[in-house]
Write a protein that holds these residues in place. Structure first.
Motif, PDB file in Angstrom:
ATOM      1  N   LYS A  70      -9.515   4.007   8.914  1.00 10.28           N
ATOM      2  CA  LYS A  70      -8.605   3.885  10.057  1.00 10.28           C
ATOM      3  C   LYS A  70      -8.121   2.449  10.214  1.00 10.28           C
ATOM      4  O   LYS A  70      -6.941   2.205  10.499  1.00 10.28           O
ATOM      5  N   GLN A  71      -9.020   1.490  10.006  1.00 15.09           N
ATOM      6  CA  GLN A  71      -8.634   0.081  10.087  1.00 15.09           C
ATOM      7  C   GLN A  71      -7.627  -0.274   8.996  1.00 15.09           C
ATOM      8  O   GLN A  71      -6.655  -0.993   9.252  1.00 15.09           O
ATOM      9  N   ASN A  72      -7.854   0.226   7.790  1.00 14.84           N
ATOM     10  CA  ASN A  72      -6.922  -0.040   6.695  1.00 14.84           C
ATOM     11  C   ASN A  72      -5.554   0.578   6.960  1.00 14.84           C
ATOM     12  O   ASN A  72      -4.519  -0.019   6.659  1.00 14.84           O
ATOM     13  N   GLU A  73      -5.552   1.784   7.531  1.00 16.53           N
ATOM     14  CA  GLU A  73      -4.284   2.445   7.860  1.00 16.53           C
ATOM     15  C   GLU A  73      -3.537   1.664   8.939  1.00 16.53           C
ATOM     16  O   GLU A  73      -2.312   1.552   8.879  1.00 16.53           O
ATOM     17  N   ARG A  74      -4.283   1.133   9.907  1.00 21.30           N
ATOM     18  CA  ARG A  74      -3.656   0.352  10.979  1.00 21.30           C
ATOM     19  C   ARG A  74      -3.037  -0.930  10.400  1.00 21.30           C
ATOM     20  O   ARG A  74      -1.919  -1.308  10.748  1.00 21.30           O
ATOM     21  N   LYS A  75      -3.782  -1.602   9.516  1.00 21.04           N
ATOM     22  CA  LYS A  75      -3.266  -2.825   8.887  1.00 21.04           C
ATOM     23  C   LYS A  75      -2.031  -2.524   8.060  1.00 21.04           C
ATOM     24  O   LYS A  75      -1.063  -3.286   8.057  1.00 21.04           O
ATOM     25  N   GLN A  76      -2.069  -1.400   7.334  1.00 22.55           N
ATOM     26  CA  GLN A  76      -0.933  -1.024   6.504  1.00 22.55           C
ATOM     27  C   GLN A  76       0.295  -0.750   7.357  1.00 22.55           C
ATOM     28  O   GLN A  76       1.415  -1.149   7.006  1.00 22.55           O
ATOM     29  N   LYS A  77       0.086  -0.105   8.490  1.00 21.91           N
ATOM     30  CA  LYS A  77       1.203   0.211   9.389  1.00 21.91           C
ATOM     31  C   LYS A  77       1.816  -1.063   9.955  1.00 21.91           C
ATOM     32  O   LYS A  77       3.045  -1.205  10.026  1.00 21.91           O
ATOM     33  N   ILE A  78       0.951  -2.011  10.367  1.00 24.22           N
ATOM     34  CA  ILE A  78       1.441  -3.281  10.885  1.00 24.22           C
ATOM     35  C   ILE A  78       2.219  -4.030   9.812  1.00 24.22           C
ATOM     36  O   ILE A  78       3.283  -4.594  10.065  1.00 24.22           O
ATOM     37  N   SER A  79       1.677  -4.014   8.590  1.00 19.93           N
ATOM     38  CA  SER A  79       2.344  -4.693   7.476  1.00 19.93           C
ATOM     39  C   SER A  79       3.707  -4.077   7.194  1.00 19.93           C
ATOM     40  O   SER A  79       4.685  -4.789   6.935  1.00 19.93           O
ATOM     41  N   GLU A  80       3.790  -2.743   7.257  1.00 25.00           N
ATOM     42  CA  GLU A  80       5.069  -2.061   7.031  1.00 25.00           C
ATOM     43  C   GLU A  80       6.078  -2.440   8.105  1.00 25.00           C
ATOM     44  O   GLU A  80       7.258  -2.649   7.829  1.00 25.00           O
ATOM     45  N   ASN A  81       5.600  -2.547   9.361  1.00 25.42           N
ATOM     46  CA  ASN A  81       6.495  -2.886  10.464  1.00 25.42           C
ATOM     47  C   ASN A  81       6.995  -4.322  10.403  1.00 25.42           C
ATOM     48  O   ASN A  81       7.990  -4.666  11.041  1.00 25.42           O
ATOM     49  N   ARG A  82       6.294  -5.174   9.635  1.00 26.27           N
ATOM     50  CA  ARG A  82       6.672  -6.579   9.546  1.00 26.27           C
ATOM     51  C   ARG A  82       7.481  -6.909   8.296  1.00 26.27           C
ATOM     52  O   ARG A  82       7.894  -8.053   8.116  1.00 26.27           O
TER      53      ARG A  82
END
Length: 273
Positions: free
Chosen positions: A85-97
């Motif tokens: 879940k933490q990795n998915e959250r980081k990936q989502k933030i990275s995609e948004n940036r």
């Protein structure tokens, strides 16, 4: 009364200390009424306080009413799900940036000056009181010897001068822009900064002196490369800087004597209030 441990659910908090329950506390219910608290608070109430359940006011038994420790398999599953879940959250933030990679943010305390002669293309020289040091305390000077900004004046350098205070940077621009030094006309404007690549990846930057951005900049001061490359004069970032300079000029009085000549009293000063 037991709870199905699932890392995908929002973490359950102890109602007393408001801290998230540890994995081993998920199925810990010390009172027969079913009021759940963490083991730390349970131990504190029993040893340092009145030993009563905060909900039903019954004395806590010697042993918790319900306590089913998780198996090693359950613990490992929860840890794996939490990590995923933490990795998915980081990936989502990275995609948004991702789109921020092409964005530049105008820095109100950063002066970008072009047209410097080789004599002036030295950080220590530009920091001197007779040069950019006269306008305020400087944090850092970076020289760029690339000739891409030289124009028709022949080989010349550019520099980024970072001030501690934004008003000092604006004052420097107003005093230096279009001044002729060593036969070259200096052009000064507010500089822009890009986002740190580590910030774009939602990672901790390992460079303590990194000058790039590690948090979202002012939206009004943010511009894409396309918006900046419309033209040197009409780029949106230049218009934004001009507005700041115009606003700041109300508090400044510009001297008419030449700048960068140590033998003359060339001072840009604030009006007396």
């Amino acid at each position: 009364m037991s709870r199905s441990p699932d890392a995908k659910e929002d973490p359950v908090e102890c109602p007393l200390c408001m801290e998230p329950l540890e994995i081993d506390d998920i199925n810990f219910f010390p009172c027969t009424c079913g009021y759940q608290i963490c083991r730390f608070c349970w131990h504190r109430i029993r040893t340092d306080e009145n030993g009563l359940c905060p909900a039903c006011r019954k004395p806590y038994p010697e042993d918790p009413a319900v306590y089913k420790p998780l198996s090693q398999e359950e613990l490992q599953r929860i840890k794996n799900e939490k990590k995923q879940k933490q990795n998915e959250r980081k990936q989502k933030i990275s995609e948004n940036r991702k789109h921020l990679a092409s964005v530049r943010v105008v820095q109100k305390n950063l002066v970008f000056v072009v047209g410097l002669s080789q004599r002036l293309a030295d950080p220590e020289v530009l920091k001197r009181p007779e040069y950019f040091g006269k306008f305020g305390k400087i944090h850092k000077v970076v020289i760029n010897n690339s000739t891409s900004y030289a124009g028709s004046q022949g080989p010349s350098a550019s520099a980024y001068v970072t001030y501690i205070r934004s008003e000092d940077a604006l004052r420097a621009i107003q005093c230096v822009n279009n001044v002729v030094v060593d036969g070259r006309t200096l052009k000064a404007s507010l500089g822009t900064t890009k986002y740190c690549s580590y910030f774009l990846k939602n990672m901790q930057c390992p460079k303590p002196d990194c000058m790039y951005l590690h948090e979202l900049g002012d939206e009004a001061a943010s511009f894409t490369k396309e918006e900046m490359q419309v033209s040197v004069v009409n780029g949106k970032h230049m218009k934004y800087g001009d507005k700041l300079l115009a606003k700041n000029s109300n508090n400044l009085e510009l001297a008419t004597s030449p700048l960068f000549i140590p033998t003359q009293s060339n001072i840009c000063y604030f009006k007396s209030l």
